[in-house]
Scaffold this motif. Structure first.
Motif, PDB file in Angstrom:
ATOM      1  N   ALA A 402       0.631  -1.013  -0.042  1.00  0.00           N
ATOM      2  CA  ALA A 402       0.100   0.019   0.027  1.00  0.00           C
ATOM      3  C   ALA A 402       0.735   1.131  -0.180  1.00  0.00           C
ATOM      4  O   ALA A 402       0.624   2.180  -0.578  1.00  0.00           O
ATOM      5  N   THR A 403       1.985   1.251   0.575  1.00  0.00           N
ATOM      6  CA  THR A 403       3.019   2.484   0.797  1.00  0.00           C
ATOM      7  C   THR A 403       3.529   2.611  -0.770  1.00  0.00           C
ATOM      8  O   THR A 403       3.623   3.749  -1.055  1.00  0.00           O
ATOM      9  N   GLY A 404       3.742   1.582  -1.288  1.00  0.00           N
ATOM     10  CA  GLY A 404       4.509   1.697  -2.563  1.00  0.00           C
ATOM     11  C   GLY A 404       3.478   2.294  -3.569  1.00  0.00           C
ATOM     12  O   GLY A 404       3.624   3.341  -4.399  1.00  0.00           O
ATOM     13  N   LEU A 405       2.116   1.929  -3.559  1.00  0.00           N
ATOM     14  CA  LEU A 405       0.863   2.463  -4.381  1.00  0.00           C
ATOM     15  C   LEU A 405       0.840   3.831  -4.160  1.00  0.00           C
ATOM     16  O   LEU A 405       0.920   4.693  -4.959  1.00  0.00           O
ATOM     17  N   GLY A 406       0.928   4.433  -2.749  1.00  0.00           N
ATOM     18  CA  GLY A 406       0.653   5.898  -2.402  1.00  0.00           C
ATOM     19  C   GLY A 406       1.678   6.610  -2.932  1.00  0.00           C
ATOM     20  O   GLY A 406       1.601   7.502  -3.571  1.00  0.00           O
ATOM     21  N   VAL A 407       3.148   6.138  -2.605  1.00  0.00           N
ATOM     22  CA  VAL A 407       4.175   6.815  -3.108  1.00  0.00           C
ATOM     23  C   VAL A 407       4.192   6.825  -4.678  1.00  0.00           C
ATOM     24  O   VAL A 407       4.533   8.145  -5.048  1.00  0.00           O
ATOM     25  N   GLY A 408       3.900   5.930  -5.507  1.00  0.00           N
ATOM     26  CA  GLY A 408       3.888   5.973  -6.732  1.00  0.00           C
ATOM     27  C   GLY A 408       3.198   7.077  -7.346  1.00  0.00           C
ATOM     28  O   GLY A 408       3.408   8.167  -7.956  1.00  0.00           O
ATOM     29  N   LEU A 409       1.702   7.103  -6.703  1.00  0.00           N
ATOM     30  CA  LEU A 409       0.707   8.009  -7.365  1.00  0.00           C
ATOM     31  C   LEU A 409       1.225   9.414  -6.792  1.00  0.00           C
ATOM     32  O   LEU A 409       1.218  10.575  -7.657  1.00  0.00           O
TER      33      LEU A 409
END
Length: 526
Positions: A402-409
């Motif tokens: 989930a952190t990877g998704l948020g950081v990417g966006l």
């Protein structure tokens, strides 16, 4: 009475002689005599105003200002189009700021009229086409390419009207009350339709296509995404309220029927909401994909947070006479599942609202939205690989993903706002590079497994995370130059968005002491 007849005869004779002299001096063919001699200026200049609105929307403020100025100089004060033209000129002036308007060639300025006249001729509105061509010919050099093109089209349209005219007599009607007449430079008048053809006389120009309105694909995407979220919302509300039956054998109970209908109703309500947003002038391009992306990634983030927070949420296994039963243990056991299923619902709603705020507030291009959308795939994939390499348990793995998704966006949103232009095609090619890099990351653990006989997934996660980033960066470099088309457009659009603060000192209010302050201004295309 004799004096009045003599004056009328003299006036008609003078007009006839003047028209004969003008026809002798003008090499262009004289229009047929069955034209109505009046035409609404609004109809003539409408394509030019539509082109000015397109210029303003696509980041060409100088051209928009020049075309709007021509429209304003032409239309009378009573014209209803003046409000639109003044609005375009104001927006263009704000975008230009202190920059002087560069001179625009007459051919570029009035070319939309010639293009629209070609379409008018194709659908049979020959007289309206001639009126627009006359307007353009009066403003371009006679020896220019556009003038030759317009004269050829005008001659063809005139010939078509001659073939369709049924009355050879010349009529001299007067302009209707409240409708301005257009005096054309060729022949001394501007025809709009044959007097004997009421169908052509009442013909109205087709409304020009609004280039800022969303495309069909954007609308379909939003309808599907919103309806899917509505189905989930329709599932969660009755589930959290405990409306479904407690007995698995009661499939036909009123509770289960209402539960199923609420899911269908949820999808329908969301579809109606999208229809309401798209009514009237409709959604602008980029708004629909922004909302759709927010809904999809919101749902995805909600499910990831479900897994990450699972250990700290309410238990779903309270004491029950039947330990194998999960959903049928009564209200005391429903709280845990209600909390978990609420996460995708809440995050989806928040993502959709955030997408709407961004879409309506910043008017992003579809390329910007797709760039941010593909970055969600990169962030999720990278977070998953890092979770494989470092996570100690499943909840920690969900949290890292989930952190990877948020950081990417967040990262690509900042990049897009800072001026990094990436088209949708280039974004998907970069996604392919990311996937190829991740696949290449299996080589090292595969070689290690060949020697030890054991595949270490932690080594795979660490190596694949590095190689996926390398593949993404490599694809970004190799595809450089694919976005020249959108860079100039987006650069001009961002130049229209300005933030300023004007300090005001020595500001005295009434008889009070001197105060300080300022004015914060934000201008742009919203």
């Amino acid at each position: 009475m004799a004096s009045r007849s003599f004056l009328s005869f003299s006036l008609v004779l003078s007009l006839s002689l003047s028209a004969s002299v003008a026809a002798a001096q003008d090499p262009a063919p004289a229009p047929p005599g069955t034209y109505a001699l009046t035409v609404a200026l609004d109809d003539v200049v409408l394509p030019l105003l539509a082109a000015a609105e397109t210029d303003a929307a696509q980041g060409r403020p100088g051209l928009a200002w020049a075309r709007a100025q021509v429209v304003l100089e032409t239309l009378p004060a009573s014209s209803t189009l003046r409000v639109r033209a003044e609005g375009v000129r104001l927006v263009a002036q704000q975008a230009l700021g202190a920059t002087a308007v560069e001179p625009t060639s007459p051919e570029v300025l009035v070319e939309p009229l010639v293009v629209q006249a070609e379409q008018d001729t194709q659908r049979g509105s020959h007289a309206l086409a001639i009126a627009r061509l006359d307007f353009a010919l009066a403003r371009v050099p006679a020896a220019g390419e556009l003038a030759r093109r317009a004269q050829a089209l005008r001659a063809a349209a005139s010939q078509l009207i001659v073939q369709g005219a049924s009355a050879p007599a010349v009529t001299v009607p007067t302009a209707p009350a409240g409708q301005p007449a257009v005096v054309a430079p060729y022949g001394g008048y501007a025809p709009i339709a044959p007097a004997t053809d009421p169908e052509l006389a009442n013909a109205r120009p087709e409304e020009p296509v609004d280039p800022t309105r969303r495309g069909d694909a954007e609308a379909i995407e939003l309808y599907i995404t919103a309806a899917a979220y509505g189905v989930y919302l329709g599932f969660w509300i009755p589930f959290a309220a405990g409306l479904e039956g407690n007995d698995s054998s009661s499939g036909g109970s009123p509770e289960n029927l209402g539960y199923s209908l609420s899911m269908l109703a949820g999808g329908g309500v969301m579809a109606l909401l999208v229809a309401g947003l798209d009514s009237g002038d409709g959604l602008r391009t980029g708004v629909g994909p922004s909302i759709s992306m927010g809904l999809r990634y919101g749902l995805g983030m909600g499910f990831l947070m479900w897994g990450a927070l699972d250990p700290v949420l309410s238990s779903t296994r309270l004491p029950s006479p039947d330990p194998t039963c999960t959903f049928c243990e009564g209200p005391e056991n429903r709280g845990g599942w209600a909390e978990r299923t609420a996460l995708p619902m809440a995050f989806g709603l928040g993502g959709g609202l955030l997408g709407a705020v961004i879409g309506y507030g910043t008017s992003p291009s579809t390329d910007d939205v797709r760039f941010v959308e593909t970055s969600g795939i990169w962030g999720t994939g990278l977070g998953l690989l890092c979770a494989i390499a470092a996570a100690q348990d499943s909840s920690q793995g969900f949290g890292i993903t989930a952190t990877g998704l948020g950081v990417g966006l967040l990262t690509t949103s900042i990049m897009a706002g800072a001026g990094v232009d990436v088209s949708a095609r280039r974004g998907w090619l970069m996604t392919l590079g990311f996937a190829i890099g991740a696949g290449a990351g299996t080589i090292v653990p595969a070689l290690a497994a060949a020697g030890t006989g054991d595949f270490d997934y932690r080594i795979f996660g660490a190596v694949a995370a590095v190689t996926s980033i390398a593949g993404l960066v490599t694809a970004f470099i190799l595809t450089d130059g694919m976005d020249e088309r959108i860079r100039e457009r987006d650069r001009e659009r961002r130049e229209q968005q300005r933030v300023a603060f004007d300090p005001m000192r020595d500001l005295r209010i009434g008889a009070g002491p001197t105060e300080g302050g300022g004015v914060f201004t934000l201008s742009g295309q919203f």
